[in-house]
Scaffold this motif. Structure first.
Motif, PDB file in Angstrom:
ATOM      1  N   ALA A 221      46.909  48.455  36.121  1.00 16.56           N
ATOM      2  CA  ALA A 221      46.240  47.826  37.255  1.00 16.56           C
ATOM      3  C   ALA A 221      47.236  47.162  38.195  1.00 16.56           C
ATOM      4  O   ALA A 221      46.930  46.909  39.367  1.00 16.56           O
ATOM      5  CB  ALA A 221      45.230  46.793  36.757  1.00 16.56           C
ATOM      6  N   LEU A 222      48.458  46.890  37.686  1.00 14.10           N
ATOM      7  CA  LEU A 222      49.492  46.266  38.506  1.00 14.10           C
ATOM      8  C   LEU A 222      49.794  47.084  39.758  1.00 14.10           C
ATOM      9  O   LEU A 222      50.081  46.531  40.824  1.00 14.10           O
ATOM     10  CB  LEU A 222      50.776  46.116  37.674  1.00 14.10           C
ATOM     11  N   PHE A 223      49.701  48.409  39.662  1.00 17.58           N
ATOM     12  CA  PHE A 223      50.161  49.279  40.734  1.00 17.58           C
ATOM     13  C   PHE A 223      49.140  49.473  41.851  1.00 17.58           C
ATOM     14  O   PHE A 223      49.464  50.054  42.883  1.00 17.58           O
ATOM     15  CB  PHE A 223      50.555  50.639  40.154  1.00 17.58           C
ATOM     16  N   VAL A 224      47.914  49.012  41.641  1.00 18.60           N
ATOM     17  CA  VAL A 224      46.888  49.236  42.663  1.00 18.60           C
ATOM     18  C   VAL A 224      46.158  47.956  43.072  1.00 18.60           C
ATOM     19  O   VAL A 224      45.336  47.979  43.977  1.00 18.60           O
ATOM     20  CB  VAL A 224      45.835  50.261  42.167  1.00 18.60           C
ATOM     21  N   SER A 225      46.444  46.861  42.422  1.00 21.46           N
ATOM     22  CA  SER A 225      45.667  45.644  42.659  1.00 21.46           C
ATOM     23  C   SER A 225      46.039  45.002  43.990  1.00 21.46           C
ATOM     24  O   SER A 225      47.205  44.934  44.366  1.00 21.46           O
ATOM     25  CB  SER A 225      45.896  44.633  41.526  1.00 21.46           C
ATOM     26  N   ILE A 226      45.023  44.527  44.697  1.00 21.55           N
ATOM     27  CA  ILE A 226      45.238  43.775  45.942  1.00 21.55           C
ATOM     28  C   ILE A 226      44.561  42.406  45.857  1.00 21.55           C
ATOM     29  O   ILE A 226      44.479  41.692  46.852  1.00 21.55           O
ATOM     30  CB  ILE A 226      44.692  44.540  47.161  1.00 21.55           C
ATOM     31  N   THR A 227      44.088  42.052  44.679  1.00 21.76           N
ATOM     32  CA  THR A 227      43.422  40.767  44.478  1.00 21.76           C
ATOM     33  C   THR A 227      44.283  39.869  43.597  1.00 21.76           C
ATOM     34  O   THR A 227      45.139  40.355  42.865  1.00 21.76           O
ATOM     35  CB  THR A 227      42.055  40.968  43.805  1.00 21.76           C
ATOM     36  N   PRO A 228      44.081  38.553  43.652  1.00 26.84           N
ATOM     37  CA  PRO A 228      44.843  37.643  42.793  1.00 26.84           C
ATOM     38  C   PRO A 228      44.711  37.993  41.319  1.00 26.84           C
ATOM     39  O   PRO A 228      43.603  38.098  40.790  1.00 26.84           O
ATOM     40  CB  PRO A 228      44.213  36.270  43.098  1.00 26.84           C
ATOM     41  N   GLY A 229      45.866  38.195  40.660  1.00 28.21           N
ATOM     42  CA  GLY A 229      45.849  38.490  39.238  1.00 28.21           C
ATOM     43  C   GLY A 229      45.165  39.798  38.900  1.00 28.21           C
ATOM     44  O   GLY A 229      44.720  40.001  37.766  1.00 28.21           O
ATOM     45  N   ALA A 230      45.070  40.713  39.860  1.00 26.84           N
ATOM     46  CA  ALA A 230      44.414  42.020  39.655  1.00 26.84           C
ATOM     47  C   ALA A 230      42.964  41.859  39.217  1.00 26.84           C
ATOM     48  O   ALA A 230      42.426  42.686  38.479  1.00 26.84           O
ATOM     49  CB  ALA A 230      45.177  42.851  38.628  1.00 26.84           C
ATOM     50  N   ILE A 231      42.302  40.791  39.684  1.00 26.80           N
ATOM     51  CA  ILE A 231      40.901  40.554  39.322  1.00 26.80           C
ATOM     52  C   ILE A 231      40.047  41.726  39.807  1.00 26.80           C
ATOM     53  O   ILE A 231      40.094  42.102  40.965  1.00 26.80           O
ATOM     54  CB  ILE A 231      40.399  39.235  39.938  1.00 26.80           C
ATOM     55  N   GLY A 232      39.272  42.267  38.925  1.00 24.09           N
ATOM     56  CA  GLY A 232      38.422  43.401  39.247  1.00 24.09           C
ATOM     57  C   GLY A 232      39.079  44.731  38.940  1.00 24.09           C
ATOM     58  O   GLY A 232      38.457  45.623  38.360  1.00 24.09           O
ATOM     59  N   PHE A 233      40.346  44.873  39.303  1.00 27.17           N
ATOM     60  CA  PHE A 233      41.050  46.132  39.069  1.00 27.17           C
ATOM     61  C   PHE A 233      41.395  46.310  37.582  1.00 27.17           C
ATOM     62  O   PHE A 233      41.237  47.401  37.035  1.00 27.17           O
ATOM     63  CB  PHE A 233      42.324  46.185  39.917  1.00 27.17           C
ATOM     64  N   ARG A 234      41.880  45.250  36.961  1.00 24.90           N
ATOM     65  CA  ARG A 234      42.219  45.359  35.537  1.00 24.90           C
ATOM     66  C   ARG A 234      40.979  45.702  34.714  1.00 24.90           C
ATOM     67  O   ARG A 234      41.022  46.570  33.837  1.00 24.90           O
ATOM     68  CB  ARG A 234      42.842  44.051  35.024  1.00 24.90           C
TER      69      ARG A 234
END
Length: 290
Positions: A221-234
């Motif tokens: 999720a690190l590579f696509v996250s645009i939210t704080p702490g990858a919230i939602g993406f992880r």
């Protein structure tokens, strides 16, 4: 103007949707609330301690980056820059932390952004490699060890291949690459330990092998996250890879709530340390002097 506005709007929208989903899930699943209430203070202390060790691993990664850039910083300054970038990285979009470190090194130490970018890509490469191996462990099982040993043997064997482009690779700063590989593996191992504690608090039946696969999926999720702490993406990555780690959605949500709480608490500790040592004034003054 429209192009500059869509990113913050998208971030806010994703955050609102994610927080709403978390709240709805939390309210409609009393069993999850009960599991989190049973979290003891000793568990929270363990998580905070591990997250502080996690910060040291980020410091080691930054030191390896400096080696690849052929630059040195005092240890205290290395740690302070690491703490600053961790806070910025959590609240900023994408990878704001590495960007902050690159600008800092460029302004104060005249480090080439090309060299810094190459070193950062080396870190991402090792991070993706270890995370991918963790993720594949759910499919390959013990065969994964054979794959690692064969790959390591082939890598070492490349040193004796007399091809110009291959020989040029071995003329790079190998100590820096080795240091980056070790530091990145330490980081991923600490993340695995954190996730294992959090998952076991929520579901005592989760095994360590499941946690390894879970960690591999979460890390991407690190590579696509645009939210704080990858919230939602992880959480999305973990749900999509559920057929590999076999951890339920309720456990994923509860464990991630616990993880965010521990991580934000660690960031607050860093803020206290930074302001307590007047780090902000020292860093800004050193940049202006240059």
């Amino acid at each position: 103007m429209r192009r500059t506005l869509w990113r913050p709007i998208a971030v806010v929208a994703i955050l609102i949707l994610t927080v709403s989903a978390f709240v709805n899930f939390f309210l409609t699943h009393p069993a999850t609330r009960q599991q989190l209430r049973q979290t003891t203070p000793s568990v929270l202390i363990e998580l905070l301690a591990l997250y502080l060790i996690f910060m040291l691993s980020l410091g080691l990664i930054f030191q390896a980056t400096l080696k690849l850039c052929r630059t040195t910083l005092p240890r205290q300054e290395t740690l302070l820059v690491t703490m600053y970038s961790s806070i910025i990285n959590f609240f900023g979009p994408l990878q704001s932390g590495p960007a902050f470190r690159g600008v800092y090194l460029k302004q104060k130490y005249h480090v080439s952004l090309k060299n810094y970018s190459a070193a950062t890509l080396a870190y991402y490469g090792f991070y993706a490699l270890f995370s991918g191996l963790f993720l594949l462990s759910g499919i390959l099982g013990w065969w994964l060890l054979a794959v690692i040993l064969i790959s390591a043997g082939m890598f070492v064997g490349l040193r004796y291949v007399r091809i110009p482009i291959v020989q040029r690779f071995w003329q790079l700063n190998l100590r820096g690459l080795y240091a980056m590989a070790v530091a990145t593996f330490i980081q991923v191992a600490i993340i695995t330990a954190l996730f294992f504690i959090e998952l076991r608090v929520v579901d005592p039946h989760v095994t360590f092998s499941q946690t390894i696969v879970y960690t591999g999926a979460a890390n991407f999720a690190l590579f696509v996250s645009i939210t704080p702490g990858a919230i939602g993406f992880r959480e999305s990555f973990l749900v999509l890879s559920q057929h590999l780690h076999h951890i339920s959605n309720s456990t994923i949500v509860a464990a991630n709530l616990l993880d965010r709480s521990a991580y934000i608490s660690m960031l607050l500790i860093l803020v206290v340390i930074i302001f307590g040592t007047h780090a902000r004034r020292r860093l800004l003054t050193s940049v202006k002097d240059k």
